[in-house]
Design a protein around this motif. Structure first.
Motif, mmCIF file in Angstrom:
data_model
loop_
_atom_site.group_PDB
_atom_site.id
_atom_site.type_symbol
_atom_site.label_atom_id
_atom_site.label_comp_id
_atom_site.label_asym_id
_atom_site.label_seq_id
_atom_site.Cartn_x
_atom_site.Cartn_y
_atom_site.Cartn_z
ATOM 1 N N UNK A 188 1.514 -13.018 -3.498
ATOM 2 C CA UNK A 188 0.544 -11.993 -3.855
ATOM 3 C C UNK A 188 1.096 -11.099 -4.959
ATOM 4 N N UNK A 189 0.364 -11.026 -6.053
ATOM 5 C CA UNK A 189 0.728 -10.150 -7.171
ATOM 6 C C UNK A 189 -0.196 -8.943 -7.183
ATOM 7 N N UNK A 190 0.394 -7.764 -7.141
ATOM 8 C CA UNK A 190 -0.405 -6.526 -7.156
ATOM 9 C C UNK A 190 0.015 -5.668 -8.341
ATOM 10 N N UNK A 191 -0.965 -5.043 -8.943
ATOM 11 C CA UNK A 191 -0.716 -4.108 -10.042
ATOM 12 C C UNK A 191 -1.372 -2.780 -9.656
ATOM 13 N N UNK A 192 -0.578 -1.708 -9.673
ATOM 14 C CA UNK A 192 -1.064 -0.379 -9.324
ATOM 15 C C UNK A 192 -1.034 0.509 -10.564
ATOM 16 N N UNK A 193 -2.132 1.172 -10.806
ATOM 17 C CA UNK A 193 -2.208 2.157 -11.885
ATOM 18 C C UNK A 193 -2.106 3.549 -11.256
ATOM 19 N N UNK A 194 -1.076 4.288 -11.626
ATOM 20 C CA UNK A 194 -0.783 5.560 -10.970
ATOM 21 C C UNK A 194 -0.900 6.723 -11.953
ATOM 22 N N UNK A 195 -1.284 7.861 -11.415
ATOM 23 C CA UNK A 195 -1.257 9.104 -12.184
ATOM 24 C C UNK A 195 -0.863 10.241 -11.248
ATOM 25 N N UNK A 196 0.221 10.919 -11.594
ATOM 26 C CA UNK A 196 0.726 12.059 -10.815
ATOM 27 C C UNK A 196 0.916 11.681 -9.347
ATOM 28 N N UNK A 197 1.426 10.469 -9.128
ATOM 29 C CA UNK A 197 1.739 10.032 -7.773
ATOM 30 C C UNK A 197 0.586 9.446 -6.994
ATOM 31 N N UNK A 198 -0.612 9.457 -7.561
ATOM 32 C CA UNK A 198 -1.782 8.974 -6.840
ATOM 33 C C UNK A 198 -2.310 7.690 -7.467
ATOM 34 N N UNK A 199 -2.862 6.842 -6.615
ATOM 35 C CA UNK A 199 -3.414 5.568 -7.072
ATOM 36 C C UNK A 199 -4.794 5.780 -7.680
ATOM 37 N N UNK A 200 -5.008 5.262 -8.903
ATOM 38 C CA UNK A 200 -6.323 5.415 -9.535
ATOM 39 C C UNK A 200 -6.990 4.068 -9.814
ATOM 40 N N UNK A 201 -6.220 2.963 -9.774
ATOM 41 C CA UNK A 201 -6.824 1.640 -9.922
ATOM 42 C C UNK A 201 -5.842 0.614 -9.388
ATOM 43 N N UNK A 202 -6.376 -0.552 -9.012
ATOM 44 C CA UNK A 202 -5.545 -1.579 -8.393
ATOM 45 C C UNK A 202 -6.101 -2.952 -8.742
ATOM 46 N N UNK A 203 -5.181 -3.916 -8.937
ATOM 47 C CA UNK A 203 -5.572 -5.295 -9.249
ATOM 48 C C UNK A 203 -4.712 -6.215 -8.404
ATOM 49 N N UNK A 204 -5.287 -7.317 -7.916
ATOM 50 C CA UNK A 204 -4.532 -8.234 -7.058
ATOM 51 C C UNK A 204 -4.940 -9.669 -7.331
ATOM 52 N N UNK A 205 -3.964 -10.571 -7.360
ATOM 53 C CA UNK A 205 -4.236 -11.990 -7.538
ATOM 54 C C UNK A 205 -3.138 -12.787 -6.848
ATOM 55 N N UNK A 206 -3.245 -14.120 -6.867
ATOM 56 C CA UNK A 206 -2.320 -14.984 -6.143
ATOM 57 C C UNK A 206 -1.632 -15.965 -7.092
#
Length: 253
Positions: A188-206
């Motif tokens: 599982x590959x996950x990409x997290x987009x963060x701003x000031x410690x908080x999650x604002x977007x997320x992407x996931x694939x295999x």
């Protein structure tokens, strides 16, 4: 009162739009890894862009976290202690849903870009990802720590801070190394987009990791036809022993 209700309804309608105002558009250099007799590891290139709208909030700096996790497994961790001058296994715990492989790449030091709450919810850091349910005598945090240390030494776990190159807060890319001792399964590959410690977007694939060729044949034969595999192994051992003996007699004589 009615006006306040309408205002609240409008706010709820606009909330999803605000949360999806920034999106991740990403791709991988490969979605399938084939393990054969010559496989000695691979590199996965992960790249993408941050899709923004024109709001002032979207113009603020962001950070990117990329994680790749192998299929979860059940493992037993044992502790050795010296008893009467002999090192023996004295304690053990069973740990469930432990990732067989886990690597993180970030655009900045991890503690600076992810909050404790977000880390706990999405299990981003290595200790959180290995936060498995344990059972056994005297289960404590020493067992997960030992597991992380051993797998880090074997190249299966790693945290690479500042390894995500982020250009103009929009384009990003990084590479994740896959060692030769991978297990089969979906990674599982996950990409997290963060701003000031908080999650604002997320992407996931295999990413699919599979044995092929002779490796696949021997693996399938050993697990699905164990008797035939044992007989073939015995036959090969007898032929090899007889050949070595014949060669030795020929050389001597």
């Amino acid at each position: 009162m009615r006006a306040r209700g309408i205002a609240l309804l409008l706010a709820l309608c606009l909330l999803p739009l605000r949360l999806t105002a920034q999106e991740i558009v990403a791709d991988l250099s490969q979605y399938r890894v084939s393990i054969d007799a010559r496989f000695d590891g691979s590199q996965i290139l992960i790249f993408g862009a941050v899709k923004r709208d024109g709001s002032p909030e979207a113009a603020k700096p962001v950070d990117v976290i990329v994680t790749v996790a192998g299929p979860p497994e059940l493992i037993t961790v044992r502790r050795k202690e010296r008893v009467a001058g002999i090192w023996i296994n004295t304690r053990s715990v069973d740990m469930t849903r432990v990732p067989s492989f886990y690597k993180i790449a970030t655009s900045a030091p991890l503690p600076l870009i992810v909050s404790e709450e977000t880390d706990r919810e999405y299990r981003i850091s290595i200790p959180r990802a290995v936060q498995a349910e344990g059972s056994g005598a005297d289960y404590d945090g020493a067992f997960p720590e030992a597991l992380i240390r051993i797998r880090s030494d074997n190249g299966l776990y790693a945290l690479r801070e500042n390894a995500v190159r982020l250009r103009n807060d929009t384009l990003f890319r990084t590479e994740i190394g896959l060692p030769a001792n991978l297990v089969e399964g979906d990674y599982t590959t996950r990409i997290f987009l963060m701003r000031e410690g908080e999650l604002i977007a997320r992407y996931e694939t295999q990413i699919g990791v599979r044995k092929v060729g002779l490796e696949r044949f021997l693996y399938t034969l050993a697990h699905e036809q164990a008797l035939i595999y044992a007989l073939v192994s015995l036959f090969i051992a007898i032929v090899a022993g007889w050949s070595a003996s014949a060669l030795f007699r020929y050389v001597r004589g």
